[in-house]
Each structure stands twice: as C-alpha cells, then as structure tokens.
Design an enzyme around this catalytic site. Sequence first.
Site, PDB file in Angstrom:
ATOM      1  N   CYS A  99       0.983  -1.552   0.220  1.00 55.08           N
ATOM      2  CA  CYS A  99       0.101  -0.205   0.344  1.00 55.08           C
ATOM      3  C   CYS A  99       0.836   1.032  -0.592  1.00 55.08           C
ATOM      4  O   CYS A  99       1.715   1.638   0.974  1.00 55.08           O
ATOM      5  CB  CYS A  99      -0.915  -0.359   1.259  1.00 55.08           C
ATOM      6  SG  CYS A  99      -2.073   0.818   1.388  1.00 55.08           S
ATOM      7  N   CYS A 249      -3.196   6.653  -4.517  1.00 53.91           N
ATOM      8  CA  CYS A 249      -3.154   5.901  -5.311  1.00 53.91           C
ATOM      9  C   CYS A 249      -1.521   5.330  -4.829  1.00 53.91           C
ATOM     10  O   CYS A 249      -1.288   5.214  -6.179  1.00 53.91           O
ATOM     11  CB  CYS A 249      -4.097   4.950  -5.897  1.00 53.91           C
ATOM     12  SG  CYS A 249      -3.488   2.562  -5.801  1.00 53.91           S
TER      13      CYS A 249
HETATM   14  O1  PYC Z   1      -2.024   3.983  -2.285  1.00 49.26           O
HETATM   15  O2  PYC Z   1      -1.593   1.654  -2.964  1.00 49.26           O
HETATM   16  C1  PYC Z   1      -1.844   2.860  -2.210  1.00 49.26           C
HETATM   17  C2  PYC Z   1      -3.215   2.155  -2.384  1.00 49.26           C
HETATM   18  C3  PYC Z   1      -3.567   0.967  -2.308  1.00 49.26           C
HETATM   19  C4  PYC Z   1      -5.107   0.880  -2.030  1.00 49.26           C
HETATM   20  C5  PYC Z   1      -5.384   2.125  -1.032  1.00 49.26           C
HETATM   21  N1  PYC Z   1      -4.176   2.361  -1.376  1.00 49.26           N
END
Ligand code: PYC
Length: 328
Positions: A99, A249
């Site tokens: 994550c 993300c």
């Molecule tokens: O930032 O890799 C990330 C992530 C995965 C799921 C939520 N955030």
Amino acid sequence: MAINREVSAMSVNKVRVVDSHTAGEPTRVVIEGGPNLGGGSVAKRLERFRADCDRFRSGIVNEPRGSDVLVGALLCQPHDASCAAGVIFFNNIGPIGMCGHGTIGLVVTLAHMDRIGVGTHRIETSVGIVTAKLHDHARVTVSNVQSYRFASGVKLDIPGYGEVIGDVAWGGNWFFLVEARGVAVSADNTAALTSFAIQVRRALNASGVRGADGAEIDHIEVFGAPSKAGAHSRNFVLCPGLAYDRSPCGTGTSAKLACLFADGKLQPGEVWRQESVIGTLFEASFTVDEKSRDRVLPHITGEAYITGESTLIFDDADPLRWGIDRQA
Ligand code: PYC
C-alpha cells in the site's frame, strides 16, 4: 511457537493505534496490542493473519471504530534485519499486499513516535522490501516493489458503456487500468465512477482475465483529464472492498508508470504527477534496472499528516466488538 488461532475478546481488549491521512486516504497503524503472529517473513505472517485474525482486522478498520475507506497497517518486527519495520496492510475485507499511501502514513507515524528520523529506511511488506525516504515530518518518497505491465489491449464489454480497452499491471497489487468512458473523473461523480468500476471488475471476472499465476485483479483504476495545474492525469481507484481511494494510490500510480514505460510514453527519471479523484497529488518517477528491463522501480512522493492517537477498546459485552463485517 505461540500463534493466536483466533484473537479472542479476552486476549485483546485494548489496542493502541496512530491515525494519519496521505493525500486524503486514511491509514491506521496498530502500534501495540496486535496479535502474536509468530516468526518468519512478513509474507508468512500475513498468511497467518489472514487465516487466524479476521475478527481483529474487522474490529480495527470497520465501523463502528473505522470505515470502509480506512486501511489498517499492523506494525511488525521485520524478519530482514536491514529493515526498520515490517508491516501487514489490510482493509475492510482482508489483507492487501503493498500500500503506497499506507507506507507514507506508516513512515510519518514512525517519525511521530520518534522511532525513525529524516533519511532512508527499508520496510518489509508481504510482497517485498520497499524503501522510504522521509524528507521532513510529512513528505515521503516510497521506492516500491518492481512493477510491470502484464497484459495490454484487454477488451471488455461493459453493459451500458460498450467496449472498453485496458491494461493489466502489477504495482504491488493487481490493477486493471482503463480510460473513463462517458464518466467524468471528478469528486462529485464518485457514485457513477464506482458503478462503472464495479461493472469493469465483474466483466474481468466473467471473462477470466487474471494477473500472473491466476491472481485476481482486485483494483480498478479509471483515468481522466487532470484538473490541477502541472498534473498529467487524474485517477479514480476502486479498492477490493468497493471503497475508492482518496489518494492517487501509490500502487496504482506504480502500475500506471509501468504501462507508460511499456508504451514508450515515459522514460526513466521523468516526472509524472498523478492527481486523485479528490484533487490531491503524488509525484512519481521510475528507474529501470539493467537486469530486468521490462520492469520499473517506481518512486512515489506524497505527504501524510497525523490525525490522531488512540486506544481502541474491545468490550466483551459489546455485540459489535469485532466491527460490522459485511462479509460475515
Ligand atoms: O496507495 O497503494 C495505495 C493504496 C492501495 C489501496 C489503497 N491505497
């Protein structure tokens, strides 16, 4: 080796956590009171966590203590002695591999706790060791696991939208990356984006599209035009438990870098600014190792801020002490 077969209400009644958000996406780091998962690599301990600690997971991140959007991070002793920490990430439905926003949140949390200072630190995750550079009290660059495009030009027929064509890529989690089709990627359109992304996920499952070794593609990343000056793209990322990522993300941006590189659209060292659906930004670039020229090593920079420190109480008499788990 003592392993809790299932965390009981008697054995866990107080858990200390530190909460933060990274570009709007929350992380809850469990710093004390977590289950004893025994020894071995973080990958092995994640499997024990998956098998034996599901109520604990739900109690930490789900309502009434958390919400669908919250990502949990169980701080562990690293197996690899070169690492400053080990971590198991989890969400509203189960553990996740890597994550990016959570690693940025973890590093800022460790600094807040005076466990690390400005500089570069190695972190053991279940999918490999990542490196995190803490620039100041909030800004962190995560050098993620190697990322790659697994399949390109995957065609799916989406009821109500028609044919979409996208890529499958690994960025520490499995992603399907697709341009938005008639749905605006904007903060006031998350309901429509969620239903589009759910349909894409259903179509992937129905047509048997998988990642390497048959892995389920459980993150859907939809791209649209950026709204912020200097940003190259805006994304909406649907997570496995159907919450959407408020940040751009980290693992999704890593998957995007891998696809851009595979298409010859971004070169090592060039900067890619990824805007999230709520308008927050990660700055990203990558390097390529001579030995694996089909893969990129993503570097993702973002900021996290501490939002709270608390002790969670699990009361034996509380019928919802293990959270509202919609899978149960
Ligand atoms: O930032 O890799 C990330 C992530 C995965 C799921 C939520 N955030």
